[in-house]
Design an enzyme around this catalytic site. Structure first.
Site, PDB file in Angstrom:
ATOM      1  N   HIS A 112       0.818  -1.219   0.000  1.00  6.83           N
ATOM      2  CA  HIS A 112       0.000   0.000   0.000  1.00  6.83           C
ATOM      3  C   HIS A 112       0.849   1.267   0.000  1.00  6.83           C
ATOM      4  CE1 HIS A 112       0.424  -0.352   4.522  1.00  6.83           C
ATOM      5  NE2 HIS A 112       0.533   0.959   4.389  1.00  6.83           N
ATOM      6  N   ASP A 157       0.355  -7.891   1.792  1.00  7.70           N
ATOM      7  CA  ASP A 157       0.742  -6.477   1.766  1.00  7.70           C
ATOM      8  C   ASP A 157       2.264  -6.334   1.780  1.00  7.70           C
ATOM      9  OD1 ASP A 157       0.662  -3.746   1.807  1.00  7.70           O
ATOM     10  OD2 ASP A 157      -0.039  -3.559   3.880  1.00  7.70           O
ATOM     11  N   GLY A 247       2.991   6.549   9.198  1.00  5.57           N
ATOM     12  CA  GLY A 247       4.370   6.838   8.837  1.00  5.57           C
ATOM     13  C   GLY A 247       5.291   5.658   9.017  1.00  5.57           C
ATOM     14  N   SER A 249       4.435   2.448   8.096  1.00  7.96           N
ATOM     15  CA  SER A 249       4.129   1.410   7.113  1.00  7.96           C
ATOM     16  C   SER A 249       5.366   0.966   6.339  1.00  7.96           C
ATOM     17  CB  SER A 249       3.105   1.919   6.096  1.00  7.96           C
ATOM     18  OG  SER A 249       1.800   1.694   6.535  1.00  7.96           O
ATOM     19  N   GLY A 250       5.455  -0.352   6.128  1.00  3.81           N
ATOM     20  CA  GLY A 250       6.545  -0.913   5.345  1.00  3.81           C
ATOM     21  C   GLY A 250       7.818  -1.111   6.115  1.00  3.81           C
TER      22      GLY A 250
END
Length: 297
Positions: A112, A157, A247, A249-250
């Protein structure tokens, strides 16, 4: 070449409809459904959720409201302790997601977090754009999201990013191995990122934040998010309101020295009791990651 760590027995470890993805900038992702399994455990699959933890163009001076502490309720990471941690940056050095170095020329992040143009910064401790000794800057030249990434459910994801050149391995910048086995309940893991340290107010930290979280059982995870958890996800958190947030994410979830997961989604506001963070379960994807890097190198 990416390395996948084996298991001794079982490896240890924007808002939409009230829940939230965890980038610093929300963007609608792509739908699809597929599975890629190379796990030690066999969690059952169920279905959709609706949220993520990317950010809203964070820079060091982006602040609003009171900070309840860090990441939320973490602490400043020891400098250079997470040399695989990357920042994905938009124009003007705005953070929108974290990422993880898993190969000299490849990062992993959340699907995402897909953008068309971005820069990558490694070896940097501060959120500030000021130069730091040891930092390395790159362009992302290719982004390959998992073909089974589904929105709004956020199954699968994850996304690979190819850098415009290989990193120079130093004490500040080096890849991390990916765990080949799924995390077991009770495992202590470390999450890191520059995401907001308060929620629902937004307060971005000056330095990379680290947070210890505990992997929860599949039953606990599914109880927290009924009909939203499948075997491409796991939950981690505790009762003390420790959580990743917008902030982050990933970014990496590291258990027993190996990369176990990526920050994916969770409830909003972040860090609510019995509403843990949800992370991409990378043990399910080791073959896809290896095959994708090999065929695009």
């Amino acid at each position: 070449m990416i390395h996948v760590t084996g298991c001794v027995h079982v490896c240890d470890s924007l808002c939409v409809l009230g829940e939230c993805l965890r980038p610093a900038h929300f963007m609608p992702p792509d739908p699809a459904l597929a599975k890629d399994v190379a796990s030690c455990d066999d969690p059952s699959a169920i279905g959709p959720s609706e949220s993520t933890r990317d950010g809203a163009g964070a820079t060091e001076d982006t602040q609003a409201g009171e900070s309840s502490s860090r990441i939320v309720n973490g602490t400043n990471c020891e400098k250079n302790s997470q040399p695989w941690q990357a920042a994905l940056l938009l124009r003007f050095n705005k953070l929108y997601c974290g990422a993880v170095l898993v190969d000299p020329q490849w990062l992993l992040t959340a699907a995402h977090c897909r953008k068309q143009f971005f820069r990558v910064r490694l070896g940097h401790h501060s959120l500030s754009p000021m130069y730091e000794s040891g930092q390395q800057l790159f362009q992302g030249i290719k982004s390959i999201a998992h073909p089974g990434y589904s929105h709004p459910g956020h199954s699968n994801d994850l996304m690979l990013i190819k850098l415009n050149k290989r990193i120079r391995e130093t004490p500040y910048v080096r890849p991390i191995n990916i765990a080949s086995c799924c995390p077991s309940a009770g495992t202590s893991c470390l999450v890191s990122g520059w995401g907001t340290t308060s929620s629902p107010q937004v307060t971005f930290p000056k330095a990379l934040q680290c947070l210890n979280v505990t992997v929860l059982s599949d039953d606990q995870c599914k109880k927290a998010y009924p009909n939203q958890i499948d075997n491409t996800m796991f939950c981690a958190g505790d009762q003390a309101g420790r959580d990743s947030c917008q902030g982050d994410s990933g970014g990496p979830v590291v258990c027993n020295g190996s990369l176990q997961g990526l920050v994916s989604w969770g409830d909003f506001p972040c860090a609510q009791p019995n509403r843990p963070g949800v992370y991409t379960n990378l043990c399910q994807f080791t073959k896809w990651i290896q095959d994708t890097i090999k065929s695009n190198s």
